[in-house]
Design an enzyme around this catalytic site. Structure first.
Site, short mmCIF file in Angstrom:
data_model
loop_
_atom_site.label_atom_id
_atom_site.label_comp_id
_atom_site.label_asym_id
_atom_site.label_seq_id
_atom_site.Cartn_x
_atom_site.Cartn_y
_atom_site.Cartn_z
CE LYS A 184 -18.63 9.61 -20.98
NZ LYS A 184 -19.28 9.95 -19.70
N GLY A 236 -26.38 2.17 -22.56
CA GLY A 236 -27.11 3.31 -22.29
C GLY A 236 -28.53 3.45 -22.93
CB SER A 237 -30.79 6.28 -23.95
OG SER A 237 -29.74 7.13 -24.63
CD GLU A 258 -27.74 -3.48 -21.48
OE1 GLU A 258 -28.95 -3.22 -21.69
OE2 GLU A 258 -27.29 -3.46 -20.32
CB CYS A 292 -31.31 -1.73 -19.45
SG CYS A 292 -30.24 -2.98 -18.87
CD GLU A 389 -35.43 2.15 -20.61
OE1 GLU A 389 -34.84 1.36 -20.08
OE2 GLU A 389 -34.85 2.84 -21.62
#
Length: 487
Positions: A184, A236-237, A258, A292, A389
């Site tokens: 996705k 992602g987050s 990650e 990131c 972040e």
């Protein structure tokens, strides 16, 4: 819209077919001007189920399951060749969809994808088990060996900051291991992965091996929850990563994550400033800070602090900011209005809580989501600029006096994805690399991943590793076979 860009179909790709899914559409926008470039289906749980069943059938299909490793390698090389042949279109799609400068998507993103597939193609014939001698049995009484078998169906969920590259980071090792995939892409940036689906089809992969399901977070959740998925690979987050862990607790899916980062850039007093200043600038602001592992916390010696800050600000001001498809642009927009608003909210909150604004901090123009490269200064480790972040072109700078406290400052974060060090002394570099709580430490260089080098985070920056031989721990299961040789 740009007439020289051939956009892929805005449809799911399941079992070798293009199809709709769900009962609503999600608009997709060009972040350079806010115009709509397309819309995609928000696929529902039934569509996800269809894709997972196709991936399961593809995994069990002898055309894929029994394919000779060298034949699987040839397929991956064929796909790499097709990416190379379609590089110009892929780069333009990525820059239109994501906003990143074509100067980078054409020279970095797309070529890196080719390299990743070629690198992992070579692993297809190298993934072997071992012959073992049991420790408690008489020599020669048993024949023992291990098999390394593909884990099955992989659910891959990809973010919007590097849509194609991070998709390939998951796809290349998964396919090399013999798994099948339901991927996705982010709803903000679906089109480069859809173009990749066209190339997978052209390459001749068996049906069901590679499937693309479009949608938002609810679609991703349906993939996470599906009992037919054996492993989730998510980038992602940190907040979403934690949610995924809670979701898979009921069936103990394999998971790699990650996640976020607030990575330090350390400039030592002996550093070559002609190298360190532009390096720190690139580490913070490339891809408009939407990386990131960007070096978003700068630690510089107090006696050189103003010189370094002014140098970074001057270097950043030389980056031309503009639409991704402008070949002269060096920094593009951030991805969306929501992202831009969140960055400015964090900047304002940081200043209200005591950080000072050294430079930048403003929106550029009225169309698109462009933000000036911004430098905030604080020595308060509780300030949002130090801890949070931002995922945008914002650098937090902190002076230091004591080298002994430097490592504690750099490690004072819930994240541990990466670190950058600039020094002229080899012993200092090794000592810092050993002490820093980070999955990757770059010394006198920055932002340079490699397919042969493991990548991943400490602490709340994630679980597991992407790339290199280490990644196959997450796509293969080890099976032990123990046979008595007695009568």
């Amino acid at each position: 819209m740009n007439n020289d860009i051939t956009m892929p179909r805005s449809l799911n790709y399941i079992d070798g077919q293009w199809c709709h899914g769900g009962d609503r559409e999600i608009p997709v926008y060009n972040p350079a001007d806010g115009s709509q470039i397309g819309s995609i289906p928000c696929s529902d749980a039934a569509t996800v189920d269809k894709a997972v069943k196709a991936a399961r059938a593809g995994f069990e299909n002898p055309e894929w399951r029994n394919l000779a490793p060298m034949a699987r390698e040839a397929l991956l090389h064929r796909l790499a060749n097709l990416i190379e042949e379609n590089a110009e279109q892929l780069a333009k799609i990525e820059s239109l969809d994501n906003g990143k400068p074509i100067a980078f998507s054409s020279t970095l993103d797309v070529p890196l994808c080719t390299s990743w597939f070629r690198y992992f193609a070579g692993w297809c014939s190298k993934l072997s088990g071992k012959s073992l001698n049991p420790a408690l049995q008489a020599a020669g009484s048993h024949h023992v060996y291990t098999r390394r078998e593909p884990i099955g169906v992989v659910g891959a969920i990809v973010p919007w900051n590097f849509p194609l590259v991070l998709a390939v980071w998951k796809l290349a090792p998964a396919l090399a291991a013999g798994c099948t995939v339901v991927i996705k892409p982010a709803e903000l940036t679906p089109y480069s992965v859809l173009k990749l689906a066209e190339l997978v089809d052209q390459a001749g992969f068996p049906k069901g091996v590679f499937n693309v399901v479009l949608g938002d977070g609810s679609t991703g959740q349906a993939i996470v929850d599906h009992p037919g998925v054996n492993k989730i690979s998510f980038t992602g987050s940190t907040a979403v990563g934690k949610s995924i862990l809670r979701s898979v607790s009921h069936d103990l899916k394999r998971v790699t994550l990650e996640l976020g980062g607030k990575s330090p850039t350390i400039i030592m007093p002996d550093a070559d400033m002609s190298l360190a200043i532009p390096g720190a600038t690139q580490a913070a602001f490339v891809n408009s800070g939407q990386i990131c592992f960007a070096g978003t916390r700068l630690f510089a010696p107090r006696k050189h602090f103003e010189q370094i800050l002014d140098g970074v600000a001057d270097a950043a001001s030389s980056f031309k900011i503009g639409p991704g498809l402008d070949p002269t642009s060096m920094l593009g927009p951030v991805i969306s209005q929501k992202q831009m608003d969140g960055i400015f909210t964090r900047i304002d909150s940081s200043v209200q809580q005591g950080a000072s604004l050294h430079s930048g901090g403003k929106r550029i123009g009225d169309a698109g989501y462009f933000i000036e490269p911004t430098i905030l200064v604080t020595d308060d480790n509780q300030n949002p600029a130090f801890r949070e972040e931002f995922f945008g072109p914002v650098l937090t700078a902190t002076p230091y006096d004591d080298l002994d406290e430097l490592v504690a400052l750099a490690n004072d974060s819930s994240y541990g994805l990466a670190a950058h060090v600039y020094t002229s002394q080899l012993n200092a570099a090794h000592q810092l690399a050993a002490k820093l709580e980070a999955g990757t430490v770059w010394v006198n260089t920055q932002l340079s991943p490699d397919p042969n080098i493991p990548f991943g985070g400490f602490k709340q920056s994630g679980w597991g590793r992407e790339n290199g031989e280490d990644v196959f721990e997450h796509y293969l299961e080890t099976k032990s076979v123990i046979m008595s040789l007695g009568n």
